[in-house]
Design a protein around this motif. Structure first.
Motif, mmCIF file in Angstrom:
data_model
loop_
_atom_site.group_PDB
_atom_site.id
_atom_site.type_symbol
_atom_site.label_atom_id
_atom_site.label_comp_id
_atom_site.label_asym_id
_atom_site.label_seq_id
_atom_site.Cartn_x
_atom_site.Cartn_y
_atom_site.Cartn_z
ATOM 1 N N SER A 5 48.886 -108.090 8.232
ATOM 2 C CA SER A 5 49.608 -107.427 8.932
ATOM 3 C C SER A 5 49.624 -105.818 7.843
ATOM 4 O O SER A 5 49.345 -104.770 7.353
ATOM 5 N N SER A 8 46.381 -104.406 6.735
ATOM 6 C CA SER A 8 46.423 -103.361 7.299
ATOM 7 C C SER A 8 47.025 -102.067 6.627
ATOM 8 O O SER A 8 46.371 -101.120 7.603
ATOM 9 N N GLY A 228 49.642 -105.019 15.617
ATOM 10 C CA GLY A 228 50.567 -105.714 14.844
ATOM 11 C C GLY A 228 52.086 -106.365 14.992
ATOM 12 O O GLY A 228 52.380 -105.682 16.442
#
Length: 284
Positions: A5, A8, A228
């Motif tokens: 996460s 990203s 996410g």
């Protein structure tokens, strides 16, 4: 999963910042103020890349039923207005001031949501909304390079962004791309653009290609980040990206600001941070 996460998020933040800086460079530094053609080029490249990604199986694409298209037509027009007015405003307003005005779209969303749901609001959320509004209202009075047209377009932009945020439940990206293509028809811009001094410039061509590619990558990064842990996670990365862009923009572009305008920028982002904290602490 936790480290993924963050990866990203960093990828989204990088593409977000570089995308805004590239658009600012083409629209403001190169002074290519023909947003319909600029928007049309971005839409064309983005649509081609999206189509190829769908064929290769990198993204999932589905057909839009006619009933869904009709129900999402108002939202898609708001999306087009967001892009068009935002391009006009960004070409005339520095990035820190642009984000300060854009943040006030949260006030528009708050007012519409309150009118529709009539739910009880936290005191912290009211304080944050007031701080966002005060920062945006006072900024035109403090901006040493005040541009009336730029602020008018910014007003249209923040209204479209705020209204679209409320309208957006199940976003119809395909329909929005279609309407972007229709909105980017070659109007009177084409005559002026053909006489544009940098039209044959290598820098101009590279800037437009980079802008279109970055716009597509930002779309993919946004979709990935929204998958996410939570929506608050996505909002936090958007906040971090905007603050980073604000801090870096004076190093990249020539800016003229004073202590009062700087205070408006800081106040706006403090208000946004308080709003994120209030949303995180509010019960589901």
């Amino acid at each position: 999963m936790h480290w993924r996460s963050h990866v990203s998020g960093f990828a989204f933040s990088f593409v977000f910042i570089v995308s805004y800086f590239t658009n600012k460079f083409v629209l403001s530094v190169l002074k290519f103020t023909y947003p319909t053609l600029f928007q049309g080029w971005q839409t064309f490249v983005g649509a081609v890349l999206l189509f190829l990604s769908g064929k290769l199986g990198w993204v999932e694409m589905s057909r839009i039923p006619r009933t869904a298209a009709l129900s999402w037509l108002p939202g898609s027009f708001l999306f087009v207005g967001n892009i068009y007015a935002g391009s006009r405003a960004l070409s005339r307003i520095d990035i820190p001031f642009f984000f300060t005005l854009q943040n006030s779209s949260l006030v528009v969303s708050y007012i519409i949501a309150r009118a529709v749901h009539r739910e009880k609001t936290q005191r912290l959320k009211i304080i944050s909304v007031c701080l966002l509004l005060l920062s945006a209202v006072n900024l035109p009075l403090c901006d040493p390079q005040f541009d009336h047209s730029g602020y008018v377009w910014a007003l249209c932009h923040l209204f479209c962004v705020g209204t679209y945020r409320v309208f957006q439940v199940h976003k119809s990206t395909n329909l929005s791309v279609l309407l972007l293509g229709l909105a980017a028809h070659p109007t009177g811009d084409i005559t002026g653009a053909l006489e544009f001094p940098s039209l044959q410039s290598h820098t101009f061509h590279c800037g437009c290609c980079a802008s279109a590619l970055l716009g597509f990558l930002l779309l993919l990064a946004t979709v990935r980040l929204k998958r996410g842990p939570s929506l608050e996670h996505f909002k936090a990365w958007v906040f971090v990206s905007k603050v980073t862009a604000v801090l870096l923009s004076p190093l990249v572009f020539n800016m003229d600001f004073n202590s009062a305008s700087l205070l408006c920028v800081i106040g706006s982002h403090v208000g946004e941070a308080l709003l994120l904290y209030a949303d995180r602490e509010s019960p589901p």
